[in-house]
Design an enzyme around this catalytic site. Structure first.
Site, PDB file in Angstrom:
ATOM      1  N   SER A 282       0.839  -1.197   0.000  1.00 48.14           N
ATOM      2  CA  SER A 282       0.000   0.000   0.000  1.00 48.14           C
ATOM      3  C   SER A 282       0.872   1.243   0.000  1.00 48.14           C
ATOM      4  O   SER A 282       1.967   1.253   0.572  1.00 48.14           O
ATOM      5  CB  SER A 282      -0.900   0.022   1.240  1.00 48.14           C
ATOM      6  OG  SER A 282      -0.118   0.194   2.409  1.00 48.14           O
ATOM      7  N   ASP A 283       0.396   2.293  -0.640  1.00 47.06           N
ATOM      8  CA  ASP A 283       1.016   3.594  -0.442  1.00 47.06           C
ATOM      9  C   ASP A 283       0.775   3.978   1.018  1.00 47.06           C
ATOM     10  O   ASP A 283      -0.102   3.432   1.678  1.00 47.06           O
ATOM     11  CB  ASP A 283       0.409   4.630  -1.404  1.00 47.06           C
ATOM     12  CG  ASP A 283       1.324   5.827  -1.606  1.00 47.06           C
ATOM     13  OD1 ASP A 283       2.249   6.037  -0.786  1.00 47.06           O
ATOM     14  OD2 ASP A 283       1.114   6.574  -2.579  1.00 47.06           O
ATOM     15  N   TRP A 284       1.546   4.915   1.517  1.00 52.59           N
ATOM     16  CA  TRP A 284       1.508   5.284   2.937  1.00 52.59           C
ATOM     17  C   TRP A 284       0.164   5.919   3.307  1.00 52.59           C
ATOM     18  O   TRP A 284      -0.090   7.073   2.987  1.00 52.59           O
ATOM     19  CB  TRP A 284       2.665   6.220   3.252  1.00 52.59           C
ATOM     20  CG  TRP A 284       3.944   5.547   3.651  1.00 52.59           C
ATOM     21  CD1 TRP A 284       4.679   5.846   4.775  1.00 52.59           C
ATOM     22  CD2 TRP A 284       4.654   4.491   2.993  1.00 52.59           C
ATOM     23  NE1 TRP A 284       5.790   5.026   4.840  1.00 52.59           N
ATOM     24  CE2 TRP A 284       5.798   4.190   3.773  1.00 52.59           C
ATOM     25  CE3 TRP A 284       4.440   3.740   1.835  1.00 52.59           C
ATOM     26  CZ2 TRP A 284       6.720   3.195   3.423  1.00 52.59           C
ATOM     27  CZ3 TRP A 284       5.365   2.745   1.475  1.00 52.59           C
ATOM     28  CH2 TRP A 284       6.469   2.490   2.276  1.00 52.59           C
ATOM     29  N   ALA A 286      -2.734   4.374   2.291  1.00 53.77           N
ATOM     30  CA  ALA A 286      -3.710   3.952   1.280  1.00 53.77           C
ATOM     31  C   ALA A 286      -4.410   2.651   1.659  1.00 53.77           C
ATOM     32  O   ALA A 286      -5.258   2.164   0.934  1.00 53.77           O
ATOM     33  CB  ALA A 286      -3.034   3.798  -0.081  1.00 53.77           C
TER      34      ALA A 286
END
Ligand SMILES: *[C@@H]1O[C@H](CO)[C@@H](O)[C@H](O)[C@H]1NC(C)=O
Ligand SMILES: *[C@@H]1O[C@H](CO)[C@@H](O)[C@H](O)[C@H]1NC(C)=O
Ligand SMILES: *[C@@H]1O[C@H](CO)[C@@H](O)[C@H](O)[C@H]1NC(C)=O
Ligand SMILES: *[C@@H]1O[C@H](CO)[C@@H](O)[C@H](O)[C@H]1NC(C)=O
Ligand SMILES: *[C@@H]1O[C@H](CO)[C@@H](O)[C@H](O)[C@H]1NC(C)=O
Ligand SMILES: *[C@@H]1O[C@H](CO)[C@@H](O)[C@H](O)[C@H]1NC(C)=O
Ligand SMILES: *[C@@H]1O[C@H](CO)[C@@H](O)[C@H](O)[C@H]1NC(C)=O
Ligand SMILES: *[C@@H]1O[C@H](CO)[C@@H](O)[C@H](O)[C@H]1NC(C)=O
Ligand SMILES: *[C@@H]1O[C@H](CO)[C@@H](O)[C@H](O)[C@H]1NC(C)=O
Ligand SMILES: *[C@@H]1O[C@H](CO)[C@@H](O)[C@H](O)[C@H]1NC(C)=O
Ligand SMILES: *[C@@H]1O[C@H](CO)[C@@H](O)[C@H](O)[C@H]1NC(C)=O
Length: 866
Positions: A282-284, A286
């Protein structure tokens, strides 16, 4: 009812689809498990071996970051997998701990957009290797790049420069070369942001609340299936084919389902169709749901916490609990761990790994290891210099990416016979705050060599154009040239005075953009306009009014509107230098003085007006408090494809760039190659493997005596009471209310027709046509040319032409070379929504060869192929 952890796809379908008719993402389950086919075989086998020996808690630890406490988010660059296994019977730990840049004593590389402007596959690879070596030597396991999303739907999108170009083929090739480079250096690459992450505005609801929009959900990029395949997914296909170890899912939603919750994009497209064998992280921030995202295909939660800095996680303890309560099948967790470890072995992390020797929180030598909770004061920064000789490749990319947009006879190159050189503009000089004076490069002071945001690095030094030109004149000139710099953009009178006495005025202007968590001069990541910054137009006007030999040099992340001045007769040359990194000034003087003959080509279109590009960035919430809806109605017609389709004349077209010499194209030859018939993939997958034994809650309690770091995320339980350990008020909700149909089955599944183990059905990558052309250097100096091949697919809805092949070649004066390239099945196909496969249409196809998207002197009909 709190729905935080529900699968967003299902939520969307139930809540909005009928009532508000919003775009909807069809569910696709179960999440395809890794199979270890092709070049992943060995890494997969070792991963299975390794994971088979792990406990439940250890597997969970691999999938969940230790939390924001363990690193800095703004500067996310890499994660560290702290990995030791059981050895000699002694207990070690298996954990994932993110470690991120910015570090120090590292290089400041040119941006992706500059790499694209070189059109040089080898340089892209070399930059990849150099970045990989630096991450490796700092002790980083995963480099969080390269970027193919944003691709460039919007010319003013904030993060376009981190990626390559608004063309899927140019971006795809550069993705692949960069990935191979990073991974050959022994570091896992991460193709991001998957997918449709085209603008900064509204990318995260929380961030948007910070600038005054009360929205509850992040923007939804509504992308139809054909556009997805023919445009946005294309470079990710090339990334998977290049063997990328990880993919980062994005902040935005796609058809109203979050990037990390979207079973259609992750399960169906990435893992099903493309056969991706690595892991999705995941993006930070997300990560939005525990059970839902696991079933939708997420494999690693970064940095692990529910919101940055919270001591709770959707995974961690919750993931252990959801396996123990059989909500998430054991095979799904095993698959996450296997994918992570397969990537680890594939790039050789077990062979080359150094422990991390820097902190992302501080540049001080000593500090708190757990910064935000001020725990464990230790030596953090060992100040290991990892730059090696990377300045050389940085300088070369800088000069080879410089695009000569205009050059009147005699203007460039400079000759050292100049009487008086005026250097005008703040963009020529130093940042008065210091090269790293603004956090994450979040200002536009002095010369611009990098955009802003988490995709930046600290500079080790930054050679400004002013320094390099002065140095050139004073050290290598004839001792007679006078040189003066005026770098205060408010000092127009002083500029006028110097310009009026100059034999040549070098004018430096810029525009900047970056990531949405920083706003610079009212630009929230995305640019608020496409004009120059800091009075740039006035600086140019002042120079041209007083000097009939004005040369404009631009540092910008993408296109700016140059219509008001580019054809002024006193402007004798224009250069675009992009965001060239630490060697900026040196790269530029190499071109100014002709040591490097410019061969860069603009990787985007320079239009007369913003509206020529099509849709504007969505800057107003258009769905009440709900997710702003960004409909990708233009389909695959972005950048040059839009201009071509609308028959709108740009100022400088995609692929254009001048040289100090002249090239001619001749003798086009087109030949059909022998190829097999295309076969749709059929059959079923194997049963999902289950590794390890099932465990009881009692085996997963916090070990007694462990020193718990405050706010750290652990995989263990506080008690054998699962509900109590999960501490979730919605715990135990009836599974049939939120587990999508078929999501937990591990039985063999039907394969998709376009699918294959490495980027899709192998038949798509079979060469069907060979094209040859002759290129002659008809001038008097050696130079590089970029032959570009475009195809007209011939359908009514198709772009007029699409780029399909290119190379950068060096040719001596008077010499000619034969350039040969091939077109494969994918290059000649359209995505057919009905059959869910690539199909070569019956429309007559045509091939064009030349040196820009509009200078295509050679063309021919293509023979019929299938
Ligand atoms: C989004 O909706 C469009 C139109 O219905 C459909 O073609 C496409 O496949 C959907 N994409 C995703 C990712 O759900
Ligand atoms: C897994 O455990 C077995 C038996 O204890 C051991 O022989 C093997 O080396 C271990 N494999 C790995 C990859 O640690
Ligand atoms: C999980 O990782 C943490 C550090 O992040 C470590 O303290 C702990 O021992 C690990 N637990 C297991 C079961 O590996
Ligand atoms: C924001 O919207 C939510 C629900 O849509 C509402 O409850 C809340 O009061 C709003 N907040 C502000 C500051 O308008
Ligand atoms: C488990 O997840 C829920 C959200 O779904 C969260 O509220 C809770 O704090 C998490 N529990 C732990 C122990 O992290
Ligand atoms: C540097 O940038 C900051 C932040 O944008 C700005 O406030 C300041 O005026 C700039 N200073 C100089 C000297 O350019
Ligand atoms: C465009 O934005 C830049 C940067 O914020 C600003 O300096 C410039 O004045 C703006 N241009 C116009 C025409 O408003
Ligand atoms: C500029 O003006 C000077 C003096 O008027 C003239 O000698 C020179 O040729 C002009 N240069 C160009 C590039 O037009
Ligand atoms: C070009 O420069 C000369 C000075 O060399 C000036 O007199 C003239 O007005 C300028 N022309 C334009 C179009 O700015
Ligand atoms: C688990 O126990 C620790 C230590 O007592 C406590 O700090 C933490 O809040 C508990 N976690 C949950 C989810 O109850
Ligand atoms: C299983 O555990 C997960 C994670 O805590 C929780 O969200 C879910 O409601 C639980 N399901 C059941 C059926 O208990």
């Amino acid at each position: 009812m709190k729905l935080g952890w529900l699968e967003a796809t299902v939520l969307t379908a139930a809540t909005f689809a009928s009532a508000k008719d919003l775009a909807y993402s069809p569910p696709y389950y179960p999440s395809p498990w890794a199979t270890g086919e092709g070049e992943w075989a060995e890494a997969y086998r070792r991963a299975v071996d390794f994971v088979s020996n792990l406990t439940l808690a250890e597997k969970v630890n691999l999938t969940t970051g230790a939390g924001y406490v363990a690193h800095s988010y703004e500067t996310a660059r890499g994660i560290e997998l702290v990995l030791t296994a059981y050895a000699d019977g002694s207990k070690n730990t298996v954990s994932v701990r993110p470690v991120v840049s910015p570090a120090d004593y590292n290089s400041g590389f040119p941006a992706g957009v500059n790499v694209a402007a070189t059109w040089d596959k080898q340089l892209a690879y070399q930059r990849g290797v150099a970045m990989g070596e630096e991450h490796r030597d700092k002790g980083v396991d995963v480099q969080l790049g390269p970027v193919a999303g944003p691709l460039g739907k919007y010319p003013d999108g904030g993060r376009g420069w981190e990626g390559f170009a608004p063309d899927p083929v140019l971006t795809g090739v550069m993705m692949a070369e960069t990935i191979k480079g990073i991974q050959d250096a022994g570091v896992i690459a991460c193709a991001k942001h998957f997918i449709g992450n085209e603008q900064e505005h509204f990318r995260q609801a929380g961030e948007a609340q910070g600038y005054g929009y009360n929205i509850t959900e992040s923007v939804s990029s509504n992308i139809d299936d054909k556009t997805m395949h023919e445009l946005y997914l294309w470079p990710f296909v090339d990334s998977v084919r290049a063997g990328v170890g990880s993919v980062m899912c994005s902040y935005n939603q796609i058809n109203n389902s979050y990037g990390c919750s979207n079973s259609y994009t992750l399960n169906k497209l990435l893992k099903g169709e493309l056969g991706f064998q690595g892991f999705v992280m995941s993006d930070w921030g997300a990560h939005h749901s525990g059970v839902g995202d696991a079933l939708a295909g997420l494999d690693m939660s970064m940095p692990g916490d529910v919101v940055l800095g919270s001591p709770y996680s959707f995974w961690g303890t919750n993931l252990t609990v959801s396996v123990l309560n059989s909500t998430i099948p054991e095979w799904r967790l095993d698959d996450m761990a296997v994918r992570i470890m397969a990537a680890y072995y594939k790039v050789g992390r077990d062979r080359v790994r150094t422990p991390p020797n820097f902190s992302s929180w501080t540049r001080d030598e000593y500090g708190y290891e757990h910064n935000i909770v001020s725990e464990n004061y230790v030596k953090l920064n060992y100040r290991v210099n990892v730059q090696r000789d990377h300045a050389n490749v940085i300088r070369k990319i800088g000069s080879d990416s410089t695009v000569l947009l205009k050059n009147k006879p005699g203007a460039l190159p400079l000759t050292h016979q100049e009487r008086l050189i005026a250097i005008l503009g703040e963009d020529a000089g130093s940042n008065a705050y210091g090269a790293n004076g603004c956090s994450d490069r979040g200002c536009d002071n002095g010369t611009l060599a990098m955009g802003w945001g988490s995709g930046t690095a600290n500079f080790p030094y930054l050679i400004t154009p002013e320094q390099a030109i002065q140095n050139e004149v004073l050290n290598y000139g004839n001792g007679q040239t006078n040189v003066f710099a005026v770098t205060d953009n408010g000092a127009l009178d002083q500029m006028a005075a110097v310009a009026s006495t100059a034999s040549v005025a070098l004018v430096f202007v810029n525009a900047d953009s970056g990531e949405g968590y920083i706003s610079v001069d009212g630009n929230m990541g995305d640019r608020k306009n496409m004009t120059l910054w800091k009075n740039g137009e006035e600086v140019i006007k002042t120079a041209t009014a007083h000097c009939n030999n004005t040369i404009v040099i631009m540092h910008t992340p993408g296109s700016v509107l140059v219509g008001d001045w580019y054809d002024n007769e006193n402007i004798t040359a224009i250069l675009w230098a992009g965001l060239p990194g630490q060697e900026s000034g040196r790269s530029l003087v190499d071109v100014l003085y002709g040591r490097v003959n410019p061969g860069g080509k603009t990787p985007f279109t320079w239009g007369k007006e913003r509206k020529d590009y099509g849709a504007a960035i969505l800057t107003e919430a258009n769905n009440g408090n709900g997710a702003p809806q960004d409909d990708f109605n233009e389909g695959n017609l972005i950048d040059y494809r839009r201009f071509d389709k609308d028959d709108v004349e740009p100022i400088f077209e995609f692929g254009f760039g001048l040289s100090y010499t002249k090239f001619e194209f001749s003798d086009l030859e087109v030949k059909a190659l022998k190829a097999d018939k295309y076969e749709a993939t059929t059959g079923k997958s194997k049963h999902a493997p289950v590794l390890g034994k099932s465990e009881k809650a009692s085996e997963n309690l916090f070990p007694s005596g462990i020193n718990r770091v405050r706010q750290y995320l652990y995989p263990w339980l506080n008690s054998t009471n699962l509900k109590e350990s999960a501490a979730d008020p919605d715990y135990g909700m009836d599974a049939k209310d939120y587990i999508p149909e078929g999501a937990t089955t591990g039985t063999p599944q039907e394969l998709l027709p376009a699918s294959g183990p490495s980027g899709g059905n192998a038949g798509l990558f079979e060469d069907l046509i060979q094209v040859t052309a002759t290129i002659t250097n008809a001038g008097t100096v050696a130079g590089d040319e970029v032959p570009q091949l475009y195809v007209s697919l011939g359908g009514e809805d198709d772009p007029v032409r699409v780029l399909r092949a290119f190379d950068r070649v060096s040719i001596a004066p008077g010499q000619q070379i034969q350039w040969t390239t091939t077109l494969n099945r994918r290059d000649l196909s359209n995505w057919d929504v009905a059959s869910q496969n690539w199909v070569i249409s019956s429309a007559q196809k045509k091939v064009y060869v030349g040196n820009s998207s509009r200078k295509l002197p050679l063309s021919a009909d293509l023979p019929t192929v299938q």
